[in-house]
Scaffold this motif. Structure first.
Motif, PDB file in Angstrom:
ATOM      1  N   HIS A 154       0.823  -1.208   0.000  1.00  0.00           N
ATOM      2  CA  HIS A 154       0.000   0.000   0.000  1.00  0.00           C
ATOM      3  C   HIS A 154       0.862   1.265   0.000  1.00  0.00           C
ATOM      4  O   HIS A 154       0.644   2.178  -0.794  1.00  0.00           O
ATOM      5  N   ASP A 155       1.854   1.312   0.874  1.00  0.00           N
ATOM      6  CA  ASP A 155       2.755   2.458   0.949  1.00  0.00           C
ATOM      7  C   ASP A 155       4.161   1.951   1.311  1.00  0.00           C
ATOM      8  O   ASP A 155       4.692   2.256   2.386  1.00  0.00           O
ATOM      9  N   GLU A 157       7.056   2.739   0.389  1.00  0.00           N
ATOM     10  CA  GLU A 157       8.125   3.725   0.558  1.00  0.00           C
ATOM     11  C   GLU A 157       8.299   4.094   2.028  1.00  0.00           C
ATOM     12  O   GLU A 157       9.414   4.343   2.490  1.00  0.00           O
ATOM     13  N   HIS A 158       7.177   4.112   2.774  1.00  0.00           N
ATOM     14  CA  HIS A 158       7.230   4.505   4.182  1.00  0.00           C
ATOM     15  C   HIS A 158       7.069   3.329   5.147  1.00  0.00           C
ATOM     16  O   HIS A 158       7.510   3.417   6.297  1.00  0.00           O
ATOM     17  N   GLY A 224       2.292   6.195  -5.692  1.00  0.00           N
ATOM     18  CA  GLY A 224       2.892   5.200  -4.814  1.00  0.00           C
ATOM     19  C   GLY A 224       3.380   3.961  -5.530  1.00  0.00           C
ATOM     20  O   GLY A 224       3.211   3.777  -6.732  1.00  0.00           O
ATOM     21  N   ASN A 225       4.028   3.092  -4.753  1.00  0.00           N
ATOM     22  CA  ASN A 225       4.467   1.779  -5.193  1.00  0.00           C
ATOM     23  C   ASN A 225       5.373   1.888  -6.420  1.00  0.00           C
ATOM     24  O   ASN A 225       6.362   2.614  -6.398  1.00  0.00           O
ATOM     25  N   THR A 246      -2.838   5.158  -5.165  1.00  0.00           N
ATOM     26  CA  THR A 246      -1.717   4.332  -5.621  1.00  0.00           C
ATOM     27  C   THR A 246      -2.087   3.526  -6.857  1.00  0.00           C
ATOM     28  O   THR A 246      -1.270   3.380  -7.780  1.00  0.00           O
TER      29      THR A 246
END
Length: 377
Positions: A154-155, A157-158, A224-225, A246
């Motif tokens: 889902h996210d 990167e974080h 995202g992603n 995303t």
């Protein structure tokens, strides 16, 4: 006591301390959904709401990644058969783990979960809505089975780092989790540091998401992603300012008007889902002749007629599972080579992934995770 006897006694005591099982203690953790929960750790029995969470567990339990998994969704078996077969070959116990079916946003099978009496259930963050509606956490809590949310999709990167740390702590393998985090950061920096210094023009990029899984066009990623990976690698993802989230879909006219310089097809061996489909079978040990044959279809899609990428043949395929694993650093390196070959001629993503396998995983590396079209349309 003689000197030899003393040394012997010390050695035996040390061995006993080393081999003695670690006593579980009740700890409080915070998952990626911001929930505080108490878990007896280290855990010994886990249920995976996502079979591809093995990509993490294989790093933490490198000696035997099957030993704590007592139930899992069958997505790894169906969506990434090449990887699954390598693990099953090395650790036959994988074939005996109870499985259940379902989609990424769906619940685990509650009967299987309860029957296995797990110490914790790992769920993907995107299941939270369905979980809340079904009062799933409360039902399992009444049986003293905690649920922890992790996220590599889902996210990522974080959430990749906190998810790794959470799982490392619950497995009693915090040092291994931290070693991976440091490796991942260093490999991403090999791209981002160069780009920050050079600040090159960014090619326009379209990501053809899960190509061959969907029959229609044009599924893609927003910011995202994979969309974020494109940006980190020095590209300009054409969908980032069009899609609100995303995941989403553009129409063919939007793609043509945006005129991308390069098209990246995310795909895999999806025979289990779409028999004989137009998916491109990139992944471990891929048949690269077959990859080229199937990738050659994509420039013929109506959405790509007349765009810059279609004229130059700048079509690439990348293993779709980079979108749902902690291995995104490999895709970022490969994207950077495609977008800026003059800056990254010495960067070898295959060698990076091979080094990663040697340091962190119990199976050997097999190339085949990405490819570029060799001939122009």
């Amino acid at each position: 006591m003689s000197e030899i006897a003393g040394i012997f006694a010390i050695t035996i005591a040390a061995l006993m301390a080393f081999t003695a099982p670690v006593r579980a203690e009740l700890i409080t953790i915070t998952d990626v959904a911001g929930r505080k929960l108490q878990v007896n750790a280290p855990v010994n029995r886990v249920v995976l709401g996502e079979g591809r969470q093995l990509y993490v567990i294989a790093m933490l339990d490198r000696e035997n990644p099957a030993k704590r998994i007592v139930g899992w969704r069958n997505d790894l078996i169906e969506a990434d058969p090449g990887t699954y077969h390598e693990y099953e070959k090395a650790f036959p116990a994988f074939a005996k783990i109870p499985t259940f079916s379902g989609l990424e946003q769906s619940l685990v099978d509650i009967e299987t979960t309860i029957a296995q009496k797990p110490d914790v259930v790992f769920l993907n963050f995107e299941t939270k809505k369905a979980v809340d509606e079904a009062n799933f956490v409360e039902k399992l809590a009444s049986l003293n089975i905690p649920v922890a949310y992790v996220d590599f999709r889902h996210d990522p990167e974080h959430n990749t780092e906190p998810s790794m740390r959470l799982m490392g702590k619950l497995f009693g393998q915090e040092a291994r989790a931290e070693a991976f985090i440091n490796f991942r950061r260093a490999q991403i920096a090999r791209v981002t540091d160069v780009l920050a210094k050079a600040n090159p023009p960014r090619p326009k990029v379209f990501i053809d998401r899960a190509a061959g899984f969907y029959q229609d066009c044009c599924h893609t990623f927003g910011y995202g992603n994979f969309g974020a990976m494109v940006e980190m690698a020095g590209g300009d993802n054409i969908a980032k300012d069009i899609l609100p989230g995303t995941f989403g879909q553009l129409n063919a006219e939007q793609v043509i008007v945006s005129n991308p310089d390069q098209v990246i097809v995310t795909s895999a061996d999806w025979q289990a889902y779409v028999p004989g489909g137009k998916w491109v079978p990139v992944g471990p040990g891929a048949d690269m002749d077959e990859v080229q044959k199937k990738l050659a279809f994509y420039p013929t899609r109506p959405a790509y007629q007349g765009i810059a990428a279609q004229k130059t043949g700048a079509f690439h395929a990348v293993w779709h599972q980079f979108y749902n694993s902690p291995y995104q650093f490999v895709a970022i390196q490969q994207f950077a080579k495609w977008f800026h070959p003059e800056l990254f001629g010495d960067l070898d993503p295959d060698e990076t992934f091979r080094e990663f396998h040697e340091q962190f995983l119990p199976i050997d590396y097999q190339p085949g995770y990405f490819a570029s079209l060799k001939t122009k349309p």
